[in-house]
Design a protein around this motif. Structure first.
Motif, PDB file in Angstrom:
ATOM      1  N   LEU A   1       0.869   4.991   0.682  1.00 29.95           N
ATOM      2  CA  LEU A   1       0.037   6.019   1.322  1.00 29.95           C
ATOM      3  C   LEU A   1       0.702   7.386   1.233  1.00 29.95           C
ATOM      4  O   LEU A   1       1.873   7.537   1.583  1.00 29.95           O
TER       5      LEU A   1
ATOM      6  N   TRP B   1      -2.997   4.980  -2.200  1.00 28.03           N
ATOM      7  CA  TRP B   1      -4.039   5.403  -1.252  1.00 28.03           C
ATOM      8  C   TRP B   1      -3.780   6.846  -0.826  1.00 28.03           C
ATOM      9  O   TRP B   1      -2.716   7.143  -0.288  1.00 28.03           O
TER      10      TRP B   1
ATOM     11  N   THR C   1       0.861  -1.184   0.000  1.00 25.97           N
ATOM     12  CA  THR C   1       0.000   0.000   0.000  1.00 25.97           C
ATOM     13  C   THR C   1       0.896   1.232   0.000  1.00 25.97           C
ATOM     14  O   THR C   1       1.841   1.308   0.790  1.00 25.97           O
TER      15      THR C   1
ATOM     16  N   LEU D   1      -5.661   6.539   8.917  1.00 24.73           N
ATOM     17  CA  LEU D   1      -5.615   5.120   8.535  1.00 24.73           C
ATOM     18  C   LEU D   1      -5.411   4.224   9.762  1.00 24.73           C
ATOM     19  O   LEU D   1      -5.982   3.137   9.850  1.00 24.73           O
TER      20      LEU D   1
ATOM     21  N   GLN E   1      -7.946  -1.319   8.598  1.00 21.45           N
ATOM     22  CA  GLN E   1      -6.531  -1.051   8.297  1.00 21.45           C
ATOM     23  C   GLN E   1      -5.649  -1.234   9.533  1.00 21.45           C
ATOM     24  O   GLN E   1      -4.515  -1.701   9.430  1.00 21.45           O
TER      25      GLN E   1
END
Ligand code: SAM
Length: 253
Positions: A115, A140, A113, A147, A153
């Motif tokens: 971020l 993201w 992911t 988060l 998450q």
């Protein structure tokens, strides 16, 4: 995979192959090498409209973005630490995609992911990843503090990576809530002082972690000083962490 070879100068000399081997006990496959080349080209292209990175010289890009990103996960690359397929990584404050994109290229069986709170950067990365046909990343837009309180998450990642994002204790507050027990936060740092170690130790304790190792090294082309700090999560992070957006930075633990 489209072929980007020879379109822009990019270091893929025998020396580089030897450096990967000597320093990380790992070598990119030709496809991975091709993806690194494509990534370089697309980052340089997008950088004309958007400030993704100030490192666009080929050697600098190779050393400070590709090599440095992968140096942080060298025990995973060399097999010293073995990881099952499907492990989840999060790169917090990925900016131009570092260290997350090189990690996703090097570990194609893991999910990464990416971020960042800046939408423009994530939009650019999404386009770059589509063009490279890289499928194991999740770009993201969001804040780490938000988060970390997101029910699906929180406590869901095995690895968190943070480079050039915030002071140490702030990085700890961003990352530890997102990790599963036994998960590892890897902080990419330049210099490292005993004062910093003291501050980090106290913050990490409040968040359910322990400093597992501090790994000192120099980069292979310019001999710049680096430290990778690994924090292991050993118990649940108290619910109040991470605090609301902006608070960890304003009042570091
Ligand atoms: N990690 C990249 C690197 O090393 O090249 C980029 C570093 S850049 C200096 C820091 C990035 O972190 C910025 O893109 C910023 O938007 C992002 N950032 C800072 N605080 C954040 C937060 N709390 N949540 C999400 N992203 C954050």
């Amino acid at each position: 995979v489209p072929c980007y070879m020879n379109e822009i100068p990019f270091p893929q000399l025998p020396e580089m192959t030897a450096i990967w081997q000597d320093t990380l006990d790992w070598q990119p496959t030709p496809e991975q090498q091709n993806l690194f080349q494509g990534l370089y080209q697309l980052i340089v292209e997008f950088n004309q409209q958007l400030n993704l990175t100030r490192l666009t010289d080929p050697d600098e890009f190779w050393e400070k973005h590709l090599w440095d990103s992968l140096r942080g996960i060298s025990p995973l690359l060399s097999g010293k630490i073995s990881i099952p397929p499907g492990e989840k990584f999060i790169d917090i404050g990925t900016g131009g995609g570092f260290p997350g994109i090189p990690v996703a290229i090097a570990l194609p069986n893991c999910s990464v992911t990416l971020l960042d709170s800046t939408r423009k950067k994530i939009t650019a990365l999404t386009s770059i990843l589509e063009q490279l046909n890289i499928k194991n990343t999740i770009p993201w837009v969001g804040r780490a503090e938000a988060l970390g309180q997101h029910p699906r998450q929180r406590e869901s990642y095995q690895f968190a990576l943070l480079r050039a994002v915030a002071p140490l204790s702030v990085c700890a507050e961003y990352s530890l809530p997102l990790l599963t027990i036994g998960g590892l936060a890897i902080l990419y740092r330049g210099h490292w002082t005993t004062e910093e170690e003291k501050q980090l130790t106290s913050a990490v304790k409040q968040l359910g972690g322990v400093i597992e190792s501090v790994d000192a090294f120099t980069t292979p082309l310019t001999q710049s000083i680096r430290h990778c700090v690994s924090i292991k999560k050993v118990k649940y992070t108290p619910k109040q962490y991470p605090r609301s957006v902006g608070v960890p930075g304003q009042k570091p633990l």
